[in-house]
Motif scaffolding. Structure first.
Motif, mmCIF file in Angstrom:
data_model
loop_
_atom_site.group_PDB
_atom_site.id
_atom_site.type_symbol
_atom_site.label_atom_id
_atom_site.label_comp_id
_atom_site.label_asym_id
_atom_site.label_seq_id
_atom_site.Cartn_x
_atom_site.Cartn_y
_atom_site.Cartn_z
ATOM 1 N N LEU A 139 0.819 -1.212 0.000
ATOM 2 C CA LEU A 139 0.000 0.000 0.000
ATOM 3 C C LEU A 139 0.857 1.268 0.000
ATOM 4 O O LEU A 139 0.575 2.219 -0.739
ATOM 5 N N VAL A 140 1.910 1.293 0.822
ATOM 6 C CA VAL A 140 2.775 2.475 0.855
ATOM 7 C C VAL A 140 3.482 2.651 -0.486
ATOM 8 O O VAL A 140 3.539 3.755 -1.042
ATOM 9 N N GLN A 141 4.007 1.540 -1.014
ATOM 10 C CA GLN A 141 4.677 1.614 -2.304
ATOM 11 C C GLN A 141 3.707 2.017 -3.405
ATOM 12 O O GLN A 141 4.032 2.820 -4.280
ATOM 13 N N GLY A 142 2.503 1.464 -3.355
ATOM 14 C CA GLY A 142 1.492 1.817 -4.350
ATOM 15 C C GLY A 142 1.097 3.273 -4.284
ATOM 16 O O GLY A 142 0.875 3.921 -5.308
ATOM 17 N N GLY A 143 1.012 3.818 -3.069
ATOM 18 C CA GLY A 143 0.683 5.225 -2.917
ATOM 19 C C GLY A 143 1.698 6.132 -3.572
ATOM 20 O O GLY A 143 1.346 7.116 -4.240
ATOM 21 N N MET A 144 2.979 5.811 -3.404
ATOM 22 C CA MET A 144 4.028 6.609 -4.049
ATOM 23 C C MET A 144 3.977 6.473 -5.572
ATOM 24 O O MET A 144 4.030 7.454 -6.300
ATOM 25 N N MET A 145 3.872 5.231 -6.041
ATOM 26 C CA MET A 145 3.994 4.987 -7.477
ATOM 27 C C MET A 145 2.764 5.430 -8.255
ATOM 28 O O MET A 145 2.863 5.709 -9.453
ATOM 29 N N ALA A 146 1.612 5.509 -7.603
ATOM 30 C CA ALA A 146 0.422 6.013 -8.293
ATOM 31 C C ALA A 146 0.667 7.426 -8.802
ATOM 32 O O ALA A 146 0.208 7.803 -9.890
ATOM 33 N N PHE A 147 1.411 8.210 -8.024
ATOM 34 C CA PHE A 147 1.751 9.572 -8.448
ATOM 35 C C PHE A 147 3.043 9.606 -9.260
ATOM 36 O O PHE A 147 3.104 10.193 -10.340
ATOM 37 N N TYR A 148 4.096 8.957 -8.746
ATOM 38 C CA TYR A 148 5.419 9.112 -9.353
ATOM 39 C C TYR A 148 5.500 8.516 -10.755
ATOM 40 O O TYR A 148 6.286 8.979 -11.581
ATOM 41 N N GLY B 260 -2.974 7.953 -5.190
ATOM 42 C CA GLY B 260 -1.893 7.695 -4.238
ATOM 43 C C GLY B 260 -2.291 8.029 -2.817
ATOM 44 O O GLY B 260 -1.952 7.295 -1.875
ATOM 45 N N LEU B 261 -3.019 9.122 -2.645
ATOM 46 C CA LEU B 261 -3.482 9.515 -1.315
ATOM 47 C C LEU B 261 -4.392 8.442 -0.718
ATOM 48 O O LEU B 261 -4.270 8.099 0.462
ATOM 49 N N ALA B 262 -5.296 7.899 -1.527
ATOM 50 C CA ALA B 262 -6.202 6.857 -1.035
ATOM 51 C C ALA B 262 -5.417 5.635 -0.554
ATOM 52 O O ALA B 262 -5.679 5.093 0.525
ATOM 53 N N LEU B 263 -4.433 5.194 -1.345
ATOM 54 C CA LEU B 263 -3.633 4.032 -0.958
ATOM 55 C C LEU B 263 -2.806 4.324 0.294
ATOM 56 O O LEU B 263 -2.679 3.465 1.183
ATOM 57 N N ALA B 264 -2.247 5.523 0.377
ATOM 58 C CA ALA B 264 -1.424 5.881 1.543
ATOM 59 C C ALA B 264 -2.260 5.930 2.818
ATOM 60 O O ALA B 264 -1.800 5.521 3.895
ATOM 61 N N LEU B 265 -3.482 6.431 2.721
ATOM 62 C CA LEU B 265 -4.352 6.479 3.896
ATOM 63 C C LEU B 265 -4.770 5.081 4.331
ATOM 64 O O LEU B 265 -4.808 4.777 5.525
#
Length: 294
Positions: free
Chosen positions: A118-127, A268-273
């Motif tokens: 989830l943390v990795q997905g949150g970053m990569m959704a944006f990056y 990314g915000l949704a995954l990070a939360l």
């Protein structure tokens, strides 16, 4: 053939990460496993910062095949050094299939894998879509994009170093604020990305906050499964790859939706939360275990 080459490279890379992490953490010991992973992840981050521009320059001089030949020769040299310098016995635990599978019964382990993805997905959704977001939404010139990506890499190097140093002593006191910081950066990106200077600063901060979590999460895998366990470490590597794939897909889906250029940062915000949920459960179980021991 190019697809076969990509598959072979990915197979070797995944195997190296799984076995390399086992050797590094076994050599460092459980008390310093996070610091060992911080050094390992920091090395990869540094190679991206330095290697990508060097490889591009070398390709322009020697042709696109030149950097690949150079990397192949360097990999063979590194393999020779590793074979000569590493001891035959790194203190591995029982490596039988039964022993490896037995470690996967820990519920904490699967919460850690979920948090990694989830943390990795949150970053990569944006990056994954940082270039069009910087040029089309922040109205930066394309020449600024490599500099922003370099800033991301430098931020990631700082994050992995900080996480590696702090994660052994206070893993969740470092991990949860870093994950919350990643969510805050993505929220700010959604709101403030049209401002060019702020957009670049936020990209750098994303590298710092997001990458702080990586060595700590891998260190938690070691503490939960035990040092010298190859299968749990291999699954940790797989969790990172799942996060990259899911995050990139989710960010792309959001980008092509009605959300348009705000889509990737919101995805990314949704995954990070969501990542804060397994992290909170892990922290609570650690506190409960510590109270029971005292």
């Amino acid at each position: 053939m190019p697809m076969v080459g990509r598959f072979a490279e990915a197979l070797g890379n995944g195997t190296f990460w799984a076995v390399g992490a086992v050797v590094a953490t076994a050599a460092a010991g459980p008390a310093a496993s996070t610091r060992a992973m911080g050094v390992m992840v920091g090395g990869v981050t540094l190679s991206s910062i330095v290697g990508v521009p060097l490889g591009t320059a070398a390709g322009q001089v020697a042709g696109w095949q030149g950097p690949f030949w150079a990397l192949a020769l360097l990999a063979l040299a590194a393999a020779a050094v590793i074979a000569r310098r590493l001891p035959a016995d790194t203190g591995r635990a029982d490596s039988s299939l039964r022993g490896e599978l037995g470690t996967l019964k820990h519920p904490r382990l699967w919460l850690i894998y979920l948090a990694i993805a989830l943390v990795q997905g949150g970053m990569m959704a944006f990056y994954s879509y940082v270039a069009p977001l910087l040029t089309e939404r922040a109205h930066l010139t394309s020449a600024i994009v490599p500099l922003a990506m370099l800033g991301y890499g430098l931020g990631a190097l700082v994050g992995t170093t900080f996480g590696g140093r702090r994660g052994d002593d206070r893993p969740y006191a470092t991990l949860i604020p870093a994950a919350a910081g990643t969510a805050a950066v993505l929220a700010a990106t959604t709101l403030r990305a049209p401002h060019s200077v702020i957009a670049v600063v936020l990209v750098v901060l994303l590298g710092a906050t997001g990458m702080t979590t990586n060595p700590i999460l891998v260190g938690e895998v070691v503490r939960t499964a035990g040092a010298g366990r190859a299968l749990p470490m291999a699954l940790a590597t797989s969790a990172f790859q799942v996060g990259i794939a899911v995050g990139s897909w989710f960010g792309g889906l959001a980008l092509t939706s009605a959300l348009d250029l705000k889509g990737p940062s919101l995805a990314g915000l949704a995954l990070a939360l969501i990542a804060l949920l397994p992290l909170g459960l892990l922290a609570a179980s650690q506190r409960k275990a510590a109270s029971a021991r005292s």
